[in-house]
Design a protein around this motif. Structure first.
Motif, short mmCIF file in Angstrom:
data_model
loop_
_atom_site.label_atom_id
_atom_site.label_comp_id
_atom_site.label_asym_id
_atom_site.label_seq_id
_atom_site.Cartn_x
_atom_site.Cartn_y
_atom_site.Cartn_z
N GLY A 185 0.83 -1.19 0.00
CA GLY A 185 0.00 0.00 0.00
C GLY A 185 0.86 1.24 0.00
N CYS A 186 0.23 2.40 -0.17
CA CYS A 186 0.99 3.64 -0.23
C CYS A 186 1.37 4.13 1.17
CB CYS A 186 0.20 4.71 -0.97
SG CYS A 186 -1.23 5.35 -0.05
N GLU A 187 2.33 5.06 1.22
CA GLU A 187 2.79 5.66 2.48
C GLU A 187 2.42 7.13 2.55
OE1 GLU A 187 4.18 4.06 4.99
OE2 GLU A 187 4.05 2.14 3.94
N CYS A 188 1.43 7.56 1.78
CA CYS A 188 1.08 8.97 1.71
C CYS A 188 0.36 9.45 2.98
CB CYS A 188 0.16 9.25 0.51
SG CYS A 188 0.69 8.48 -1.03
N ALA A 189 0.70 10.66 3.42
CA ALA A 189 -0.06 11.30 4.48
C ALA A 189 -1.27 12.01 3.89
CB ALA A 189 0.83 12.30 5.24
N GLY A 197 5.56 8.91 -4.35
CA GLY A 197 5.76 8.03 -5.49
C GLY A 197 4.55 7.97 -6.40
N GLY A 198 3.72 9.02 -6.35
CA GLY A 198 2.53 9.03 -7.19
C GLY A 198 1.36 8.25 -6.61
N CYS A 199 1.50 7.86 -5.31
CA CYS A 199 0.44 7.08 -4.63
C CYS A 199 0.24 5.74 -5.35
CB CYS A 199 -0.84 7.89 -4.56
SG CYS A 199 -2.09 7.21 -3.42
N ALA A 203 2.38 4.19 -8.62
CA ALA A 203 3.14 2.95 -8.51
C ALA A 203 2.86 2.03 -9.70
CB ALA A 203 2.78 2.23 -7.21
N SER A 204 1.71 2.21 -10.31
CA SER A 204 1.36 1.43 -11.49
C SER A 204 1.55 2.23 -12.77
CB SER A 204 -0.11 0.96 -11.39
OG SER A 204 -0.31 0.21 -10.22
N TYR A 225 -6.62 3.16 -10.08
CA TYR A 225 -6.02 2.43 -8.97
C TYR A 225 -6.33 3.18 -7.68
CZ TYR A 225 -3.45 -0.49 -12.26
OH TYR A 225 -3.13 -1.39 -13.25
N GLU A 226 -7.20 2.60 -6.86
CA GLU A 226 -7.57 3.23 -5.59
C GLU A 226 -6.67 2.72 -4.46
OE1 GLU A 226 -11.65 3.13 -4.49
OE2 GLU A 226 -12.32 4.20 -6.28
N CYS A 227 -6.63 3.45 -3.38
CA CYS A 227 -5.89 3.00 -2.20
C CYS A 227 -6.58 1.78 -1.59
CB CYS A 227 -5.81 4.13 -1.17
SG CYS A 227 -4.76 5.51 -1.72
#
Length: 417
Positions: A185-189, A197-199, A203-204, A225-227
């Motif tokens: 999963g992403c590390e976005c706040a 990294g583009g969420c 990443a895709s 691409y959703e979280c």
């Protein structure tokens, strides 16, 4: 033996209504059914069966009478009651609405003093149908996946809820198919303002799909691409739209032009907003081909190819589906298909999401194009051609029996396939 039977339970073959009728007829109280000594002999109108007028003795006025079906009592205990004794305003309004429509069909200007047997029978069928649809509506809303409300109406014929159909809220995976859960999963706040990294989309190697109002901003044909559950962001993340489910109140209704059931929105829908998913049973193309031959003979199909990269799987919503099962075709639709990836990143198994192509007014029917094609602006968009209902037929779609289109649009192609 007695110890083992303490927790033994079996389903009852009688419905709650039948049990209530039996208890009241035998004057037996039952707490689970809500029958107590205080209300055992209470009479509640379930529906109205018949109507007649009688001239009073002085012949100056007429008295109206209604044949009443009492809730919790058998039909043998139906009784004629004067209008003044009835306090069920809603049931009276429904009865008159049904009766007047039937009079219009019969081209009669006046309601007769006494209804004929056929008309009375029709009114009873309408009352029972209304009860059945109301129970189905309550069931759909009890599933909890629809955050607004689903309404069900049929003012056209006596058709009830679809038979051999189970309402589901997520994909039903067929035999031999495995959904691989996402591992990262992403590390976005803040996924929208400060994507790391583009969420998930980046990443895709794809664009972030939504604006801050949750409206889709990528071209049809590009994936979304959703979280997911492994992402650092919470449930309010702007990159979680489809997974939040349906947010608009929608109505399942019976069409009056021979198209069966349809779906309309009960409130205004903004352009580019998510409306619903196409949910059903995921099956292989081989199984879809077998089923397709059967459905073709029946004159209806709910097969939707998942052909984003490879034509390996199909969604069949014929017997398992959600509200999208009832959405009709249009050659000028107000819904557009997008492929969405959330918990499963297998490109052969996207989720099918419908977004509004324009602003949709309250009361307007929702439609999508069963043979929708995306303009090949780039190599990516050519992957996603919505091929609805064509699975299961060998060779070219031209080989199948042509189905007449009834969408009524100026741009109508005249045939579905």
């Amino acid at each position: 033996m007695e110890e083992k039977l303490k927790e033994c339970r079996v389903p009852c073959k009688a419905s709650f209504g039948q049990l209530e009728t039996l208890c009241r007829a035998e004057q037996v109280t039952c707490q689970p059914l809500g029958i107590t000594k205080d209300n055992l002999l209470e009479y509640e109108v379930e529906y109205l069966c018949d109507y007649k007028r009688k001239v009073n003795k002085n012949r100056d006025t007429q008295q109206e009478y209604f044949l009443v079906k009492w809730k919790g009592f058998p039909e043998s205990m139906n009784s004629w009651e004067p209008r003044k004794n009835l306090k069920c305003v809603k049931l009276l309004c429904q009865f008159w609405e049904d009766l007047l429509k039937e009079m219009q069909k019969q081209r009669r200007r006046m309601v007769p003093k006494q209804l004929d047997a056929a008309t009375a029978s029709y009114l009873v069928q309408r009352a029972k149908q209304r009860q059945t649809l109301e129970r189905w509506e309550r069931h759909l809303n009890s599933l909890g996946s629809h955050h607004a409300r689903i309404c069900v109406h049929n003012h056209v014929d006596l058709e009830g809820p679809p038979k051999n159909f189970t309402y589901i809220t997520d994909y039903k995976v067929g035999d031999g198919i495995t959904l691989t859960q996402v591992a990262l999963g992403c590390e976005c706040a803040d996924c929208l303002e400060s994507p790391v990294g583009g969420c998930c989309a980046g990443a895709s190697q794809h664009r972030f799909a939504y604006n801050n109002a949750g409206q889709v901003r990528v071209r049809p044909g590009l994936p979304i691409y959703e979280c997911n559950k492994r992402c650092r962001c919470g449930p309010d993340c702007p990159n979680r739209v489809v997974q939040r489910g349906v947010r608009y109140s929608l109505g399942i209704f019976r069409t009056d032009d021979g198209r069966g059931w349809g779906v309309r929105t009960m409130e205004r829908i903004r352009k580019n907003t998510f409306v619903m998913e196409y949910v059903g049973e995921i099956i292989t193309t081989e199984e879809a081909e077998r089923r397709g031959h059967i459905y073709d003979k029946e004159g209806a199909t709910y097969l939707f190819d998942l052909d984003y990269v490879d034509d390996e799987y199909t969604v069949d919503a014929a017997h398992y589906g959600n509200i999208s099962h009832f959405v009709n075709h249009s050659c000028d639709p107000n819904l557009q298909v997008y492929n969405v990836f959330i918990e499963n990143l297998d490109e052969r198994l996207p989720r099918i999401a419908f977004f509004a192509t324009r602003s949709i007014k309250a009361g307007e029917e929702l439609t999508f194009d069963y043979k929708m094609h995306i303009d090949p602006v780039d190599a990516e968009s050519t992957k996603m051609d919505s091929n609805f209902g064509l699975t299961g037929l060998p060779g070219s779609p031209k080989k199948r029996q042509r189905v007449e289109c009834k969408c009524g649009m100026e741009s109508c192609r005249k045939y579905l396939f």
